[in-house]
Motif scaffolding. Sequence first.
Motif, mmCIF file in Angstrom:
data_model
loop_
_atom_site.group_PDB
_atom_site.id
_atom_site.type_symbol
_atom_site.label_atom_id
_atom_site.label_comp_id
_atom_site.label_asym_id
_atom_site.label_seq_id
_atom_site.Cartn_x
_atom_site.Cartn_y
_atom_site.Cartn_z
ATOM 1 N N SER A 164 -6.127 -13.783 -7.591
ATOM 2 C CA SER A 164 -6.268 -13.826 -6.134
ATOM 3 C C SER A 164 -4.923 -13.660 -5.449
ATOM 4 C CB SER A 164 -6.902 -15.153 -5.690
ATOM 5 O OG SER A 164 -8.226 -15.241 -6.143
ATOM 6 N N ALA A 165 -3.893 -14.304 -5.985
ATOM 7 C CA ALA A 165 -2.547 -14.185 -5.418
ATOM 8 C C ALA A 165 -2.041 -12.752 -5.561
ATOM 9 C CB ALA A 165 -1.592 -15.168 -6.089
ATOM 10 N N ASP A 166 -2.285 -12.154 -6.744
ATOM 11 C CA ASP A 166 -1.875 -10.757 -6.961
ATOM 12 C C ASP A 166 -2.611 -9.823 -6.007
ATOM 13 O OD1 ASP A 166 -0.194 -11.608 -8.964
ATOM 14 O OD2 ASP A 166 -1.492 -10.952 -10.623
ATOM 15 N N THR A 167 -3.908 -10.059 -5.839
ATOM 16 C CA THR A 167 -4.704 -9.237 -4.926
ATOM 17 C C THR A 167 -4.204 -9.386 -3.496
ATOM 18 O OG1 THR A 167 -6.637 -9.445 -6.359
ATOM 19 C CG2 THR A 167 -7.038 -8.786 -4.081
ATOM 20 N N ALA A 168 -3.882 -10.604 -3.102
ATOM 21 C CA ALA A 168 -3.357 -10.848 -1.752
ATOM 22 C C ALA A 168 -2.030 -10.126 -1.557
ATOM 23 C CB ALA A 168 -3.188 -12.346 -1.504
ATOM 24 N N ALA A 169 -1.172 -10.161 -2.571
ATOM 25 C CA ALA A 169 0.118 -9.457 -2.484
ATOM 26 C C ALA A 169 -0.107 -7.948 -2.399
ATOM 27 C CB ALA A 169 0.993 -9.799 -3.691
ATOM 28 N N SER A 170 -1.052 -7.444 -3.183
ATOM 29 C CA SER A 170 -1.356 -6.012 -3.142
ATOM 30 C C SER A 170 -1.908 -5.620 -1.773
ATOM 31 C CB SER A 170 -2.371 -5.641 -4.220
ATOM 32 O OG SER A 170 -1.816 -5.794 -5.496
ATOM 33 N N LEU A 171 -2.782 -6.448 -1.244
ATOM 34 C CA LEU A 171 -3.337 -6.179 0.081
ATOM 35 C C LEU A 171 -2.240 -6.199 1.153
ATOM 36 C CD1 LEU A 171 -6.699 -8.166 0.030
ATOM 37 C CD2 LEU A 171 -6.413 -5.692 0.105
ATOM 38 N N GLU A 172 -1.306 -7.120 1.004
ATOM 39 C CA GLU A 172 -0.191 -7.190 1.956
ATOM 40 C C GLU A 172 0.662 -5.922 1.872
ATOM 41 O OE1 GLU A 172 3.613 -10.100 2.799
ATOM 42 O OE2 GLU A 172 1.765 -11.001 2.051
ATOM 43 N N GLU A 173 0.932 -5.456 0.650
ATOM 44 C CA GLU A 173 1.696 -4.216 0.473
ATOM 45 C C GLU A 173 0.924 -3.027 1.040
ATOM 46 O OE1 GLU A 173 2.806 -3.639 -3.613
ATOM 47 O OE2 GLU A 173 3.777 -5.592 -3.749
ATOM 48 N N THR A 174 -0.382 -3.000 0.781
ATOM 49 C CA THR A 174 -1.220 -1.919 1.305
ATOM 50 C C THR A 174 -1.211 -1.937 2.829
ATOM 51 O OG1 THR A 174 -2.641 -2.029 -0.646
ATOM 52 C CG2 THR A 174 -3.551 -0.946 1.292
ATOM 53 N N SER A 175 -1.320 -3.122 3.390
ATOM 54 C CA SER A 175 -1.298 -3.253 4.851
ATOM 55 C C SER A 175 0.029 -2.759 5.417
ATOM 56 C CB SER A 175 -1.524 -4.715 5.236
ATOM 57 O OG SER A 175 -1.400 -4.885 6.625
ATOM 58 N N ALA A 176 1.130 -3.114 4.754
ATOM 59 C CA ALA A 176 2.449 -2.651 5.208
ATOM 60 C C ALA A 176 2.547 -1.135 5.105
ATOM 61 C CB ALA A 176 3.556 -3.325 4.392
ATOM 62 N N SER A 177 2.008 -0.575 4.013
ATOM 63 C CA SER A 177 2.031 0.884 3.843
ATOM 64 C C SER A 177 1.203 1.569 4.921
ATOM 65 C CB SER A 177 1.494 1.270 2.461
ATOM 66 O OG SER A 177 2.341 0.790 1.445
ATOM 67 N N ILE A 178 0.031 1.013 5.207
ATOM 68 C CA ILE A 178 -0.827 1.591 6.252
ATOM 69 C C ILE A 178 -0.132 1.516 7.600
ATOM 70 C CG2 ILE A 178 -2.971 1.214 7.548
ATOM 71 C CD1 ILE A 178 -4.299 0.509 4.868
ATOM 72 N N GLU A 179 0.540 0.408 7.859
ATOM 73 C CA GLU A 179 1.275 0.260 9.120
ATOM 74 C C GLU A 179 2.391 1.307 9.214
ATOM 75 O OE1 GLU A 179 3.903 -3.260 11.078
ATOM 76 O OE2 GLU A 179 1.973 -3.854 10.243
ATOM 77 N N GLU A 180 3.087 1.527 8.110
ATOM 78 C CA GLU A 180 4.160 2.531 8.082
ATOM 79 C C GLU A 180 3.586 3.934 8.279
ATOM 80 O OE1 GLU A 180 7.529 4.110 4.926
ATOM 81 O OE2 GLU A 180 6.847 2.042 4.786
ATOM 82 N N ILE A 181 2.462 4.223 7.610
ATOM 83 C CA ILE A 181 1.821 5.534 7.768
ATOM 84 C C ILE A 181 1.374 5.726 9.214
ATOM 85 C CG2 ILE A 181 -0.260 6.845 7.147
ATOM 86 C CD1 ILE A 181 0.065 5.665 4.290
ATOM 87 N N THR A 182 0.789 4.687 9.795
ATOM 88 C CA THR A 182 0.347 4.764 11.185
ATOM 89 C C THR A 182 1.533 5.036 12.104
ATOM 90 O OG1 THR A 182 -1.464 3.233 10.723
ATOM 91 C CG2 THR A 182 -0.832 3.505 13.025
ATOM 92 N N SER A 183 2.634 4.364 11.859
ATOM 93 C CA SER A 183 3.841 4.580 12.659
ATOM 94 C C SER A 183 4.326 6.019 12.526
ATOM 95 C CB SER A 183 4.930 3.601 12.219
ATOM 96 O OG SER A 183 6.141 3.875 12.871
ATOM 97 N N THR A 184 4.301 6.534 11.302
ATOM 98 C CA THR A 184 4.720 7.922 11.064
ATOM 99 C C THR A 184 3.791 8.896 11.771
ATOM 100 O OG1 THR A 184 5.642 7.300 8.911
ATOM 101 C CG2 THR A 184 5.191 9.626 9.265
ATOM 102 N N ILE A 185 2.491 8.626 11.731
ATOM 103 C CA ILE A 185 1.527 9.496 12.403
ATOM 104 C C ILE A 185 1.763 9.483 13.908
ATOM 105 C CG2 ILE A 185 -0.930 9.725 12.989
ATOM 106 C CD1 ILE A 185 -1.542 8.870 10.090
ATOM 107 N N VAL A 186 2.011 8.309 14.473
ATOM 108 C CA VAL A 186 2.286 8.208 15.918
ATOM 109 C C VAL A 186 3.547 8.999 16.254
ATOM 110 C CG1 VAL A 186 3.010 6.605 17.738
ATOM 111 C CG2 VAL A 186 1.068 6.031 16.273
ATOM 112 N N GLU A 187 4.578 8.846 15.439
ATOM 113 C CA GLU A 187 5.834 9.574 15.676
ATOM 114 C C GLU A 187 5.609 11.086 15.561
ATOM 115 O OE1 GLU A 187 10.243 9.945 13.628
ATOM 116 O OE2 GLU A 187 9.140 8.076 13.401
#
Length: 126
Positions: A38-61
């Motif tokens: 569960s902790a590993d999954t939560a960490a992976s989800l957090e990394e995925t969320s950060a990646s999605i946020e970065e991708i979204t920022s790049t798309i906006v730019e």
Amino acid sequence: MDYLILYGMLQENYQLGLTLENNAKQLLENVDKLNKSSADTAASLEETSASIEEITSTIVENTQNISQMAVYSNNLLKSISLGQALAKLTVESMNELNEQTSLIAEAITVIDQISFQINILLLKKQ
């Protein structure tokens, strides 16, 4: 005999206690594994969320850059149209200048001819 029955029951209870202890240890290990997963999954989800946020920022730019490029393209098209209009005016002016030059050349030719004829007349009078 009652002691033997009681001893057998105690032995059986002891064995059940040991089995229960082993099962509890195994359950605890499984809970620990599940907790770690569960902790590993939560960490992976957090990394995925950060990646999605970065991708979204790049798309906006990128979208903003595309919009700016569209503005530049429109300005370029306007400049090209203006340049074409100015080139057309230049060609028209050059054509008019050529016409005027031709008219001046014709006038000079006529003046030369008149001058030549006047010179001939003057020579004849002398």
